[in-house]
Design an enzyme around this catalytic site. Structure first.
Site, PDB file in Angstrom:
ATOM      1  CG  ASN A 178      -3.022  -1.549  -4.827  1.00  0.00           C
ATOM      2  OD1 ASN A 178      -2.572  -0.981  -3.841  1.00  0.00           O
ATOM      3  ND2 ASN A 178      -4.244  -1.948  -4.698  1.00  0.00           N
ATOM      4  NE  ARG A 196      12.318   4.079  10.738  1.00  0.00           N
ATOM      5  CZ  ARG A 196      11.880   2.849  11.316  1.00  0.00           C
ATOM      6  NH1 ARG A 196      10.754   2.429  11.581  1.00  0.00           N
ATOM      7  NH2 ARG A 196      12.876   1.855  11.753  1.00  0.00           N
ATOM      8  CG  HIS A 207      -8.354   0.322  -0.444  1.00  0.00           C
ATOM      9  ND1 HIS A 207      -8.995  -0.972  -0.577  1.00  0.00           N
ATOM     10  CD2 HIS A 207      -9.411   1.097   0.166  1.00  0.00           C
ATOM     11  CE1 HIS A 207     -10.192  -1.003   0.336  1.00  0.00           C
ATOM     12  NE2 HIS A 207     -10.427   0.369   0.696  1.00  0.00           N
ATOM     13  NE  ARG A 253      -7.684  -1.072   3.638  1.00  0.00           N
ATOM     14  CZ  ARG A 253      -8.700  -1.811   3.666  1.00  0.00           C
ATOM     15  NH1 ARG A 253      -9.746  -1.632   4.074  1.00  0.00           N
ATOM     16  NH2 ARG A 253      -8.407  -2.762   2.724  1.00  0.00           N
ATOM     17  CG  HIS A 290      -2.576   1.172   3.103  1.00  0.00           C
ATOM     18  ND1 HIS A 290      -3.703   1.818   2.557  1.00  0.00           N
ATOM     19  CD2 HIS A 290      -2.791   0.113   3.600  1.00  0.00           C
ATOM     20  CE1 HIS A 290      -4.427   0.884   2.693  1.00  0.00           C
ATOM     21  NE2 HIS A 290      -4.371  -0.048   3.252  1.00  0.00           N
ATOM     22  CD  GLU A 338      -8.769  -1.620  -5.165  1.00  0.00           C
ATOM     23  OE1 GLU A 338      -8.375  -1.898  -3.942  1.00  0.00           O
ATOM     24  OE2 GLU A 338      -8.472  -2.285  -6.006  1.00  0.00           O
ATOM     25  CG  HIS A 376      -7.094 -10.063  -2.837  1.00  0.00           C
ATOM     26  ND1 HIS A 376      -7.235  -8.795  -2.442  1.00  0.00           N
ATOM     27  CD2 HIS A 376      -6.548 -10.923  -1.815  1.00  0.00           C
ATOM     28  CE1 HIS A 376      -7.154  -9.006  -1.114  1.00  0.00           C
ATOM     29  NE2 HIS A 376      -6.227  -9.990  -0.653  1.00  0.00           N
ATOM     30  CG  ASP A 377      -3.510 -12.742  -2.312  1.00  0.00           C
ATOM     31  OD1 ASP A 377      -2.672 -11.900  -1.875  1.00  0.00           O
ATOM     32  OD2 ASP A 377      -4.161 -13.578  -1.595  1.00  0.00           O
ATOM     33  N   GLY A 416      -1.053  -5.525  -6.174  1.00  0.00           N
ATOM     34  CA  GLY A 416      -0.207  -4.687  -5.301  1.00  0.00           C
ATOM     35  C   GLY A 416       0.965  -5.629  -4.493  1.00  0.00           C
ATOM     36  CG  HIS A 417       1.079  -8.899  -0.792  1.00  0.00           C
ATOM     37  ND1 HIS A 417       1.535  -8.208   0.361  1.00  0.00           N
ATOM     38  CD2 HIS A 417       1.865 -10.037  -0.561  1.00  0.00           C
ATOM     39  CE1 HIS A 417       2.471  -8.855   1.101  1.00  0.00           C
ATOM     40  NE2 HIS A 417       2.408 -10.092   0.493  1.00  0.00           N
TER      41      HIS A 417
END
Length: 252
Positions: free
Chosen positions: A8, A19, A44, A46, A51, A76, A200-201, A223-224
């Site tokens: 992700n 920036r 994803h 939005r 992002h 997504e 997720h996570d 991703g994260h």
């Protein structure tokens, strides 16, 4: 066969957007991830483009088509008319529909399939008619009845929300309980003929137990945690670490 890894790129894009500059390059890091063995890229987009920007999508599509034709693009999002038009223009291999409010920081719950039936049914049909695989975001404690509705809607897969499991990184007993719930959902989904994704996570530490609990897991989207790891190990090294964890090995 090990689950595939879709990287992700949202966190990379969010850092870039701090920036008015073109770095870090979303496509550049996507290229490194695919070169290192990742089997796909996820975004994803939005509505506020905080992002991933809409302009990133054709560039990622071209990267995959031109350089990594066996990789997959997964997009997504919440199924607004604008989102549907966006994915129909981009033609990802997979669309993951999530029940997010546009103001949410991140996805944090799955669909209420019964309550969302009228919304989702025509969208799933339209996307599948366009040749895209459809995955529906699913709570980690979804019932067999919930999953049966997802199947009736025409979904190809469900993506199990693993946030509660990932959130127990410092409590192994709670993590084990959440993993049992995830396993039940995975078994029920597979019994209905649904493919199972997860996301997720997820980290190199909690992935091995997840893949043992879900031996038929098709894909993870990360991703994260992966981006955080890349700050230490670099994108290529991080992808290699996550692929090793997906194979069931503990990673130091």
């Amino acid at each position: 066969m090990a689950a595939t890894l879709s990287v992700n790129l949202n966190a990379v894009a969010m850092l870039r957007n701090r920036r008015d500059l073109p770095w870090p390059s979303v496509t550049g890091l996507g290229r490194i991830a695919l070169q290192a063995g990742a089997q796909g890229l996820t975004v994803h987009p939005r509505p506020d483009q905080r992002h991933i920007r809409f302009s990133d999508l054709p560039e990622i599509r071209a990267l995959i088509d031109d350089e990594f034709p066996h990789a997959e693009f997964n997009i997504e999002g919440y199924p607004t008319d604008d989102f549907i038009a966006l994915v129909e223009k981009t033609q990802p291999e997979q669309v993951t529909l999530v029940p997010d409010d546009p103001a949410q920081a991140t996805s944090d719950h799955g669909w209420n399939f019964h309550a969302s039936r009228e919304l989702l049914a025509p969208v799933v049909k339209r996307l599948k008619r366009g040749g895209m695989r459809v995955s529906l975001f699913c709570d980690p404690d979804a019932s067999a009845e919930d999953l049966a509705v997802a199947r009736e809607l025409g979904a190809d897969r469900v993506e199990i929300y693993t946030g509660p499991y990932g959130g127990c990184h410092d409590d192994s007993s709670k993590a084990a309980k959440h993993l049992k719930d995830i396993e039940k959902v995975g078994v029920a989904a597979r019994s209905l003929g649904l493919g199972v994704n997860a996301g997720h996570d997820l980290t190199v530490d909690n992935l091995p137990a997840l893949v043992r609990a879900l031996p038929d897991l098709a894909e993870v989207s990360i991703g994260h945690g992966l981006t955080a790891d890349a700050l230490v190990h670099g994108m290529a090294g991080t992808v290699e670490r996550f692929l090793k964890a997906l194979g069931g090995a503990q990673v130091k």
